[in-house]
Design a protein around this motif. Structure first.
Motif, PDB file in Angstrom:
ATOM      1  N   ARG A  28     -11.750  21.225 -32.404  1.00 52.63           N
ATOM      2  CA  ARG A  28     -12.608  21.926 -31.577  1.00 52.63           C
ATOM      3  C   ARG A  28     -12.510  23.556 -31.112  1.00 52.63           C
ATOM      4  O   ARG A  28     -11.863  24.212 -31.478  1.00 52.63           O
ATOM      5  N   SER A  29     -13.882  24.271 -29.914  1.00 60.39           N
ATOM      6  CA  SER A  29     -13.545  25.198 -29.700  1.00 60.39           C
ATOM      7  C   SER A  29     -12.613  25.224 -28.582  1.00 60.39           C
ATOM      8  O   SER A  29     -12.505  24.025 -27.503  1.00 60.39           O
ATOM      9  N   PHE A  30     -11.693  25.883 -28.586  1.00 61.96           N
ATOM     10  CA  PHE A  30     -10.478  25.881 -26.994  1.00 61.96           C
ATOM     11  C   PHE A  30     -11.075  27.065 -26.488  1.00 61.96           C
ATOM     12  O   PHE A  30     -11.162  28.201 -26.648  1.00 61.96           O
ATOM     13  N   THR A  31     -10.940  26.726 -25.389  1.00 64.57           N
ATOM     14  CA  THR A  31     -10.591  28.057 -24.117  1.00 64.57           C
ATOM     15  C   THR A  31      -9.366  27.382 -22.637  1.00 64.57           C
ATOM     16  O   THR A  31      -9.448  26.635 -22.703  1.00 64.57           O
ATOM     17  N   ALA A  32      -8.321  28.909 -22.649  1.00 62.85           N
ATOM     18  CA  ALA A  32      -7.355  29.078 -21.652  1.00 62.85           C
ATOM     19  C   ALA A  32      -8.003  29.728 -21.103  1.00 62.85           C
ATOM     20  O   ALA A  32      -8.187  30.704 -21.235  1.00 62.85           O
ATOM     21  N   GLU A  33      -7.723  28.974 -19.821  1.00 67.69           N
ATOM     22  CA  GLU A  33      -8.586  30.052 -18.806  1.00 67.69           C
ATOM     23  C   GLU A  33      -6.783  30.431 -17.726  1.00 67.69           C
ATOM     24  O   GLU A  33      -6.000  29.082 -17.172  1.00 67.69           O
TER      25      GLU A  33
END
Length: 227
Positions: A28-33
């Motif tokens: 996956r592509s992940f985004t940590a905000e």
């Protein structure tokens, strides 16, 4: 009456895969905000300077990006990754940053564009004051801003986006914000509060209601003011 709150968010993208129980891989592509909040701002007008989050970015780049996540984290679900990063951030970021850390959230897939009815874009330049010597934001530079008013924050959205768009086009688009709004050191936090007040002064929100305005300088950062 509740205390007005400033919140900021900074997103870090990483590409990785997870090894599943049947030995398949879930890439996956992940985004940590990272979300931080405070009822007050620094003298320069920040909840915290986003540069203070650089240790977390380095940790993500070195430990999670382009990796098999199982090799670094026991629970590789989005919730498990978020908890892992929250614990790491509280233990490794400067104390004044960790103290205002609200949460770390992890999402998969490409970031989604906000609903077109709730945001207005404008381009402008600014120069921030009161920063350490050599800080890049101390130089005159520009951003393609997005100002958003969540639909949920206004019971009857009506013509608010149109009114905001017209105001921004005439008052700040293509201008230097320090000159267009001279009483502000134009951080995103200050801008969010300024435009929240603009809406309230024109009775575009109900008196006493919870009002939320978000200003985003880049695709990976935002600041929000809720009164």
């Amino acid at each position: 009456m509740s205390t007005p709150v400033f919140r900021i968010g900074k997103s870090f993208r990483f590409e990785a895969t997870r090894r599943l129980e049947d030995n398949r891989y879930d890439g996956r592509s992940f985004t940590a905000e990272v979300v931080l909040s405070s009822a007050s701002l620094s003298p320069a007008g920040f909840v915290v300077d986003f540069g203070e989050l650089s240790p977390l970015k380095r940790y993500i780049d070195c430990t999670l990006d382009h990796q098999i996540l199982n090799d670094a984290v026991k629970d590789t679900s989005n919730e498990g990754l978020a908890q892992h990063l929250t614990i790491w951030a509280r233990g490794h970021l400067p104390a004044d940053v960790a103290s205002v850390l609200e949460s770390v959230q992890v999402r998969t897939g490409r970031p989604q564009t906000p609903p077109s009815a709730s945001f207005v874009a404008f381009d402008a330049s600014h120069q921030l004051h009161g920063l350490r010597e050599g800080h890049p934001c101390g130089r005159l530079h520009g951003h393609s801003y997005v100002l958003s008013v969540p639909v949920s924050a206004i019971p009857r959205l009506g013509d608010v986006p149109v009114l905001l768009r017209n105001h921004l086009r005439s008052a700040v688009h293509g201008r230097v914000l320090n000159e267009a709004i001279p009483h502000l050191n134009p951080t995103s936090e200050h801008l969010a509060r300024h435009f929240s007040q603009w809406l309230e002064d024109r009775a575009l929100v109900e008196a006493g209601s919870s009002m939320c305005v978000r200003v985003s300088e880049t695709e990976t950062s935002w600041a929000e003011y809720t009164r």
